[in-house]
Design a protein around this motif. Structure first.
Motif, short mmCIF file in Angstrom:
data_model
loop_
_atom_site.label_atom_id
_atom_site.label_comp_id
_atom_site.label_asym_id
_atom_site.label_seq_id
_atom_site.Cartn_x
_atom_site.Cartn_y
_atom_site.Cartn_z
N PRO A 1 1.03 -1.15 -0.07
CA PRO A 1 -0.06 0.09 -0.09
C PRO A 1 0.88 1.27 0.19
N SER A 2 0.42 2.33 -0.74
CA SER A 2 1.08 3.70 -0.44
C SER A 2 0.48 4.58 0.49
N PHE A 3 1.25 5.27 1.06
CA PHE A 3 0.79 6.36 2.05
C PHE A 3 0.35 7.66 1.27
N TRP A 4 1.09 8.13 0.21
CA TRP A 4 1.11 9.41 -0.38
C TRP A 4 1.07 9.22 -1.76
N SER A 5 0.45 10.00 -2.49
CA SER A 5 0.80 10.05 -3.99
C SER A 5 0.36 11.23 -4.66
N GLU A 6 0.97 11.58 -5.59
CA GLU A 6 0.67 12.93 -6.35
C GLU A 6 0.82 12.61 -7.81
N SER A 7 0.10 13.47 -8.66
CA SER A 7 0.28 13.39 -9.95
C SER A 7 1.73 13.83 -10.48
N THR A 8 2.23 13.06 -11.38
CA THR A 8 3.53 13.30 -11.60
C THR A 8 3.66 14.53 -12.36
N ASN A 9 2.80 15.01 -13.31
CA ASN A 9 2.85 16.41 -13.78
C ASN A 9 2.96 17.68 -12.98
N SER A 10 2.26 17.29 -11.86
CA SER A 10 2.21 18.45 -10.89
C SER A 10 3.47 18.54 -10.13
N LEU A 11 4.10 17.27 -9.69
CA LEU A 11 5.24 17.01 -9.01
C LEU A 11 6.52 17.54 -9.83
N ILE A 12 6.42 17.36 -11.25
CA ILE A 12 7.61 17.55 -12.01
C ILE A 12 7.31 18.63 -13.24
N PRO A 13 7.10 19.92 -12.64
CA PRO A 13 6.86 20.92 -13.68
C PRO A 13 7.85 20.95 -14.74
N VAL A 14 7.70 21.68 -15.61
CA VAL A 14 8.86 21.71 -17.13
C VAL A 14 10.04 22.12 -16.53
N PHE A 15 10.09 23.00 -15.59
CA PHE A 15 11.58 23.54 -15.22
C PHE A 15 12.09 22.75 -14.25
N THR A 16 11.55 21.75 -13.66
CA THR A 16 12.06 20.63 -12.82
C THR A 16 12.71 19.54 -13.76
N ALA A 17 11.76 19.32 -14.62
CA ALA A 17 12.06 18.17 -15.73
C ALA A 17 13.34 18.61 -16.37
N ALA A 18 13.33 19.81 -16.68
CA ALA A 18 14.78 20.46 -17.40
C ALA A 18 16.00 20.26 -16.56
N LEU A 19 15.65 20.70 -15.26
CA LEU A 19 16.71 20.63 -14.26
C LEU A 19 17.30 19.19 -13.92
N LEU A 20 16.30 18.47 -13.85
CA LEU A 20 16.52 16.74 -13.70
C LEU A 20 17.31 16.34 -14.89
N GLY A 21 17.00 16.64 -16.15
CA GLY A 21 17.74 16.42 -17.35
C GLY A 21 19.19 16.67 -17.51
N LEU A 22 19.27 17.87 -17.11
CA LEU A 22 20.58 18.61 -17.42
C LEU A 22 21.56 18.16 -16.41
N GLY A 23 21.00 18.34 -14.75
CA GLY A 23 21.74 18.16 -13.59
C GLY A 23 22.07 16.56 -13.51
N LEU A 24 21.23 15.77 -13.56
CA LEU A 24 21.52 14.37 -13.40
C LEU A 24 22.55 13.69 -14.66
N ASN A 25 22.42 14.31 -15.83
CA ASN A 25 23.48 13.98 -16.79
C ASN A 25 24.85 14.72 -16.88
N GLU A 26 24.71 15.70 -16.04
CA GLU A 26 25.73 16.41 -15.99
C GLU A 26 26.69 16.08 -14.75
N ALA A 27 25.97 15.39 -13.60
CA ALA A 27 26.64 14.55 -12.68
C ALA A 27 27.31 13.45 -12.85
N ALA A 28 26.88 12.76 -14.16
CA ALA A 28 27.69 11.69 -14.92
C ALA A 28 29.16 12.05 -14.97
#
Lengths: 263, 328
Positions: free
Chosen positions: B142-169
């Motif tokens: 069972p899950s205790f908490w859930s949220e729609s992905t699109n409200s959790l990851i708006p476009v700026f966050t998606a951009a940040l994740l894409g660039l930042g996680l790639n850069e980390a490598a």
């Protein structure tokens, strides 16, 4: 402890090695070393390069892991625990705990270049023993005074001569109040005129009763300060005894050949 | 005039050398050729009406462009922070004797360095299509908490994740190189003092690795500044997208691309100057004499040869002590 009337060594073994073996891959560099270092003794290890003397020294504080035999410091096995008749490897944290009590001085000094002499000395007491900075600083200044470098406390290692760096390195090791000091060719990387200062500091330590194991090519120091001496070659102990006896009247041909080259 | 090679050998020895420098006629000829070519290029650029320099100038400080500029800078800074922090963690993990940590870091670097950053950006943006909801709970339970992905990851966050996680490598490999450049004796000395692996890394190894890590990090930052333009594909309005938005309305494609490029060029120039001085700072102690800065070089060029004022050593009876006639 500085009382000269008292015998320097208490007879209690500080380091015990029984059949210590160490190999890198298929090359065996230590082929069964047996020796005993008593508390308060200055124990000298000599031998040609590649004889395994430095490797043996590094086994004593577990910088190298031994493959066979038993090695203990102050009655405690190095890097292992005997439990139910079986050897168990110690965790990193437990190994670190054992190393606190064993000081080591390296041929290449290995001071931390991004820290001043004073910061080098207080680093381990503050980080490892959680001493207060003020207390550590006070003791560090006393130690630097003792090695004759109180005026260099604020200097970085690159601003010090080799001899000065090595004396800071000795102060750094002493700051952890070790019960045993290991010296790995402490004067081999020094200009000849700087060797004396380092040996003087070591002589002072010996007089205070510090147990010391010294890998060295300084036969004069070994003869004058050493209580015991071992000649190693090819990963085995060839000859051991009092430095005076071994250095002046070696029994083995290999010892004689080695000494004729270095003396 | 006295012949200098006649007698007077002793005074000659003590005199400061004033030799005729090596001449480089080829350089002067080359400079003329380059100057002509540059003039031709500038002429072609400025007087070609297709470039529409007036339009370029008009949109240089357009509110949309300036806003996009801000987003680009923000994205660059945050991605680099993520990249550096992530890179250090990954590098330390990769060098750890713990096979679980080392293996995890290896896999991370393998995936994030092995796939195009553009694909990763789109992937993060479409995460909502793959998993519409993200939840916290017991695995497979069972899950205790859930949220729609699109409200959790708006476009700026998606951009940040894409660039930042790639850069980390990428940063992980730079940091690893820095850590491995520190002499092994340093960690031996620290371990011999009873310091733990973590203490040794944090107090002894990483501070020394910095001198190797920081210069390429400046390079990565410059690269990141331009890579942020890829984010335009997921409709985040950064500098490049802001330009696109304008030329999609007025069809002035080329002038707006130039406007945007001028901004990128300006920002990378600023970063390049910063990087130059950072590298110079970290070269202290490794090079005995630092090379002169470009400013110092220009100054010495206009002042003539940069000879330090040497104290005059007057030798008795030397008739040749004045400044010698200029060699032709």
């Amino acid at each position: 402890m500085t009382d000269l009337e008292k015998p320097r060594t208490s007879g209690r073994p500080m380091v015990m090695a029984e059949g210590v073996r160490k190999s890198y891959g298929t090359v065996e560099v230590l082929k069964g070393i047996d020796l005993e270092v008593k508390q308060g003794e200055v124990f000298c290890l000599i031998g040609p390069s590649g004889s395994g003397k430095s490797t043996f020294l590094r086994c004593i504080n577990h910088l190298e892991k031994i493959n066979g035999g038993l090695l203990s410091v102050d009655g405690e096995l190095v890097g292992y625990r005997m439990k139910g008749g079986k050897l168990h490897e110690l965790k990193d944290r437990e190994v670190a705990l054992q190393r606190r009590d064993i000081g080591m001085v390296f041929q290449r000094f290995n001071l931390f270049p991004h820290m001043t002499a004073l910061e080098n000395v207080i680093e381990a007491p503050v980080q490892v023993k959680k001493e207060s900075r003020a207390d550590a600083k006070e003791r560090a200044m006393a130690l630097l005074e003792r090695v004759g470098l109180a005026d260099k406390a604020g200097n970085y290692p690159t601003q010090l001569s080799g001899g000065q760096q090595q004396r800071v390195a000795i102060a750094r090791a002493l700051a952890m109040k070790p019960k045993l000091m290991l010296f790995d060719e402490p004067t081999s990387a020094l200009d000849p005129e700087l060797v004396g200062d380092v040996l003087d500091v070591m002589r002072g330590l010996a007089e205070e009763g510090m147990t010391m194991i010294v890998v060295t090519h300084e036969m004069g120091f070994a003869r004058e300060v050493g209580d015991a001496l071992v000649f190693m070659d090819g990963g085995v102990v060839v000859e051991s005894g009092h430095p005076r006896d071994v250095l002046t009247d070696p029994r083995h041909e290999r010892t004689r050949a080695f000494l004729s080259k270095v003396l | 005039m006295n012949s200098p090679d006649q007698g007077a050998a002793a005074p000659e020895r003590h005199r400061t050398i004033k030799a005729v420098p090596v001449r480089h006629p080829g350089r002067w000829a080359g400079a003329v050729v380059i100057a002509v070519l540059a003039a031709m290029l500038l002429h072609a650029l400025i007087f070609n009406p297709a470039f529409q320099w007036d339009v370029v100038g008009k949109y240089l400080f357009d509110s949309g462009i300036v806003h996009g500029l801000g987003v680009t800078l923000e994205l660059t800074a945050l991605s680099m922070v993520m990249g550096v922090v992530g890179g250090i963690v990954l590098a330390v993990m990769r060098l750890s004797p713990n096979p679980l940590l080392a293996g995890t870091a290896w896999c991370y670097i393998w995936v994030f360095r092995g796939t195009p950053v553009l694909v990763q950006l789109v992937f993060w943006n479409f995460l909502g299509a793959l998993w519409p909801k993200l939840s916290l709970g017991i695995p497979f339970g069972p899950s205790f908490w859930s949220e729609s992905t699109n409200s959790l990851i708006p476009v700026f966050t998606a951009a940040l994740l894409g660039l930042g996680l790639n850069e980390a490598a990428y940063m992980a490999e730079i940091v690893r190189g820095g850590i491995q450049s520190v002499d092994e004796g340093q960690s031996e000395a620290a371990h011999a003092l009873g310091m733990s692996r973590f203490q040794t890394m944090r107090r002894i190894i990483l501070p020394q690795a910095m001198r190797v890590i920081i210069p390429p990090t400046g390079n990565e930052t410059i690269s990141m500044l331009k890579t942020t333009s890829l984010v335009s594909v997921i409709a985040l309005e950064e500098l490049f997208r802001a330009g696109q938005n304008i030329y999609s309305r007025n069809f002035q494609t080329v002038p707006l691309l130039i406007t945007v490029s001028l901004w990128y060029l300006f920002l990378t120039s600023v970063l390049t100057i910063g990087q130059y001085y950072i590298e110079r700072y970290y070269a202290r102690g490794t090079t005995r004499t630092l090379p002169p800065t470009p400013l110092q070089r220009i100054r010495s060029f206009f002042r003539g040869s940069p000879l330090p004022p040497a104290p005059p050593t007057v030798v008795s009876g030397s008739p040749h002590s004045g400044p010698g006639g200029g060699p032709s």
